[in-house]
Design an enzyme around this catalytic site. Structure first.
Site, PDB file in Angstrom:
ATOM      1  N   ASP A   1       0.874  -1.155   0.000  1.00  0.00           N
ATOM      2  CA  ASP A   1       0.000   0.000   0.000  1.00  0.00           C
ATOM      3  C   ASP A   1       0.927   1.225   0.000  1.00  0.00           C
ATOM      4  O   ASP A   1       2.113   1.129   0.309  1.00  0.00           O
ATOM      5  CB  ASP A   1      -0.972   0.005   1.185  1.00  0.00           C
TER       6      ASP A   1
HETATM    7  C1  BGC Z   1      -5.050   3.199  -0.247  1.00  0.00           C
HETATM    8  C2  BGC Z   1      -5.052   2.142  -1.343  1.00  0.00           C
HETATM    9  C3  BGC Z   1      -4.780   2.794  -2.678  1.00  0.00           C
HETATM   10  C4  BGC Z   1      -3.477   3.571  -2.611  1.00  0.00           C
HETATM   11  C5  BGC Z   1      -3.125   4.254  -3.911  1.00  0.00           C
HETATM   12  C6  BGC Z   1      -3.832   4.087  -0.301  1.00  0.00           C
HETATM   13  O1  BGC Z   1      -3.975   5.171   0.562  1.00  0.00           O
HETATM   14  O2  BGC Z   1      -5.124   2.559   1.016  1.00  0.00           O
HETATM   15  O3  BGC Z   1      -6.294   1.480  -1.353  1.00  0.00           O
HETATM   16  O4  BGC Z   1      -4.739   1.823  -3.686  1.00  0.00           O
HETATM   17  O5  BGC Z   1      -3.605   4.573  -1.602  1.00  0.00           O
HETATM   18  O6  BGC Z   1      -3.932   5.323  -4.165  1.00  0.00           O
END
Ligand code: BGC
Length: 705
Positions: free
Chosen positions: A235
């Site tokens: 993540d």
């Molecule tokens: C989120 C993810 C997301 C990523 C990219 C993170 O803050 O938890 O679900 O894919 O950002 O935007």
């Protein structure tokens, strides 16, 4: 580039041809980061001399989101699960994948599949509800759909990322059995049944270790037990170390910010750890081996070969960025929104609205029904939101269009004055009041009330509008009323007794208003069934702090297997609406249950008859009651089928239960075990109503991991 060779062989040849610097380049994001690169979530620049295409990653589950332009917002994850319709889910996934491909995106950071452990989780709208079987089935269909294109799907957030309070740090403690039976099955199915190309490790800790440096999750379960052969991506900012993360099984680090190394953590998130100098230092001091480094690169490029990324190249440029790819997909979005809508109440068949001579006056009430409100509940907030959404059809617009066709008149009041709303409702033949709750990534919901949000790009802010009082007043003013709830998770309904009809379209996407009008006028049936239990009040939904949101940074999952309806059953609580519940425009009866073991599977068959006067879809659900000695919850969903039948039509249908439907996880045996004994079968339209009951005896069997 020889297509006749296997992805494995092509990856072997490629990795052998790469220099160390080229390999390191593949393991972290390129500049410019995040949205600065055509509004995507991030990318890795391709390497021309090796024919490696750009790897372009974008959010998320309800469509190509982020700062994207000209894409479709489909119904959110919870709504997709709510359809209980694998074919439709695959179509939604395939359409999202097609838009991604057209936009030059080849990794969709979707679907999210964390279990709705509590109705307060701000991201439940992105996920597939509270039941591991329903979540697994939905995830498999959506992933297959996305990957019908040359696009890699991503199973996220792995794992036990079930709350937004302290999401970057909370340490989740759960027994292995609880993980294997409740929180991991959707990920397991994504790997085993949908061949998902990537898995995203989450922000939180599991058993004291950050998920992105957790070898139990990333290697033991994912690769060794389930046979995952894609790549693990972090993540954004979820990495906290270099060698420990790489050795645990992380392949690719992502972050929203290109920060200088050594790592400078941005508020609450991890820093940057897979930069070339850091990886080189780890190689030099021996904490990371060349073999593991090669494997990381191999995992990424092999997956890119397997999913056609080398052979169906896409381009990121000003033309793709500004192109509108959404127009042909509005019909799917509209059909999906109606199929996901759950009708919870329909007093005296108030809906669908018949044509009346001379027409009727419909008062459409609420900020959420108008263009601004509707734009803000097209989806929840955060990364999965489209910051530049396409044309949203508001409830007001959708209802007005079909009212005209039916000879009805529409008056609209936004509800800012309750007196005006009440006057309009009282003077009308029908009042439709639309309310919303704005749940979002990054925050849990404060309570089970309605808190509308106003969203600017991906960020949403609550607005001080009291919609609960408004609904109470409108339903009091005119008994012929329809309450529409644009929500991402369960809400309280203190006004329920006076509601005529209640519809939950969830966050329904761009075609919300058209789909709602289709449902009101009976062009479409409300096809949804609840993927989450609706509690009566906060008391029913609340947790001891040690369980949620945790004490001292630790959340103990001592609620164990008793999640969602499993808890309501165990504690003999009657919810407001049970898991699996939803009404349609016709009625069904279920007869003639037959239960036949066939080798290691059990065939459950029954006759479903449409007893009403309209065509419609039933969703018979099969729940299994395990022998007492297993210690399993009272009843668990293990099979279902959406069946469309004409008025008066009946059909015998078969629902196959796999051996896993009867297995529980034995930590002692380190395997799935079917205990010898009598398994009860409960069949009905929701998790509390069982017109048919049966049983099957099974011998003791161990199943592979
Ligand atoms: C989120 C993810 C997301 C990523 C990219 C993170 O803050 O938890 O679900 O894919 O950002 O935007």
């Amino acid at each position: 580039m020889d297509k006749s060779k296997s992805p494995e062989k092509r990856a072997d040849a490629l990795v052998a041809a790469m220099s160390l610097d080229q390999k390191l380049h593949m393991l972290t994001f390129s500049d410019p980061p995040w949205f600065l690169y055509y509004g995507t979530a991030g990318h890795i620049t391709g390497i021309d001399e090796l024919c490696i295409p750009d790897l372009v990653l974008s959010d998320a589950g309800s469509g190509v989101a982020g700062l994207q332009y000209g894409t479709t917002t489909f119904p959110s994850g919870v709504a997709q699960a709510s359809t209980w319709d694998p074919q439709l889910q695959r179509t939604i996934g395939r359409t999202i994948g097609a838009e991604a491909h057209a936009k030059g995106i080849n990794v969709m950071l979707a679907p999210g599949m964390n279990i709705a452990r509590t109705p307060y989780n701000g991201r439940n709208f992105e996920y597939f509800g509270e039941d591991p079987y329903l979540a697994s089935q939905t995830a498999v269909s959506v992933i297959k759909g996305i990957q019908d294109n040359p696009v890699i799907a991503d199973a996220k957030h792995y794992a036990l990322n079930n709350q937004e309070i302290d999401r970057m740090t909370v340490d989740v403690r759960a027994k292995e059995r609880v993980m294997r039976e409740i929180y991991l099955p959707a990920f397991e199915a994504s790997v085993k049944k949908a061949d998902v190309g990537s898995v995203m490790c989450s922000y939180n800790k599991v058993g004291g270790k950050y998920a992105c440096e957790n070898p139990t999750l990333l290697t033991d379960y994912l690769r060794d037990d389930w046979g995952f052969d894609g790549f693990v991506v972090s993540d954004w900012g979820a990495v906290h170390s270099t060698a420990p993360s790489a050795n645990a099984g992380l392949d690719l680090e992502m972050h929203a910010f290109a920060m200088p190394t050594p790592a400078t953590p941005v508020t609450g998130t991890g820093g940057r750890f897979f930069d070339a100098p850091q990886l080189k230092a780890a190689l030099a001091d021996g904490s990371l081996s060349r073999a593991r480094l090669d494997e990381m690169v191999h995992n990424i490029v092999r997956t890119m070969f397997r999913h056609g990324l080398f052979d169906h190249r896409t381009d990121q440029n000003a033309a793709t960025y500004t192109s509108d790819v959404s127009t042909p997909h509005q019909a799917v979005a509209r059909r999906a929104a109606a199929a996901a809508t759950v009708m919870l109440k329909n007093r005296d068949g108030l809906l669908p609205l018949p044509k009346v001579a001379g027409g009727r006056t419909i008062a459409v009430i609420g900020w959420a029904a108008g263009p601004i409100g509707a734009m803000n509940s097209v989806s929840g907030g955060g990364s999965s939101r489209t910051g530049l959404p396409g044309r949203v059809v508001s409830p007001l617009e959708g209802i007005t269009a079909q009212a005209l066709e039916n000879g009805d008149r529409v008056v609209y009041v936004d509800g800012s004055s309750q007196a005006d709303a009440v006057a309009a409702a009282a003077a009308a033949d029908l009042a439709v009041v639309v309310a919303n709750d704005g749940s979002s990534e990054g925050a849990d919901r404060p309570d089970l009330g309605l808190h509308p949000g106003i969203c600017v790009t991906i960020f949403c802010q609550n607005l001080p509008i009291d919609q609960t009082d408004l609904i109470a007043a409108v339903t009091q003013a005119n008994p012929d009323n329809v309450v529409v709830l644009d929500i991402g998770a369960p809400v309280k309904m203190p006004w329920l007794d006076r509601a005529g009809a209640v519809l939950v379209p969830w966050y329904a996407g761009l075609q919300h208003g058209n789909a709602l009008a289709d449902v009101l006028y009976g062009k479409a049936e409300p096809g949804g069934r609840l993927p989450q239990t609706f509690p009566v009040d906060e008391a029913q939904a609340s947790f001891p702090a040690a369980q949620y949101p945790g004490v001292g940074g630790v959340a103990k999952y001592s609620d164990g297997l008793l999640v969602g309806y499993r808890a309501y059953d165990a504690h003999q609580r009657t919810p407001l609406f049970p898991f699996g519940f939803g009404l349609g425009y016709t009625t069904f009866d279920y007869r003639g249950l037959k239960v036949r073991p066939r080798g290691r599977t059990v065939k459950v068959s029954l006759v479903v008859r449409n007893t009403g006067s309209r065509a419609g879809a039933a969703v018979p659900q099969v729940y299994v009651g395990f022998p007492k000695k297993t210690g399993e919850p009272k009843r668990q969903l293990k099979g279902f089928r959406k069946v469309r039948l004409d008025a008066g039509e009946s059909r015998r249908i078969t629902i196959r239960l796999s051996p896993r439907a009867f297995a529980h996880w034995s930590t002692k045996r380190d395997s799935w075990v079917i205990e010898e004994g009598r398994y009860k079968l409960f069949v009905g339209p929701d998790s509390r109503t069982f017109p048919l009951k049966g049983a099957v005896r099974l011998p003791r069997t161990l199943l592979a991991k």
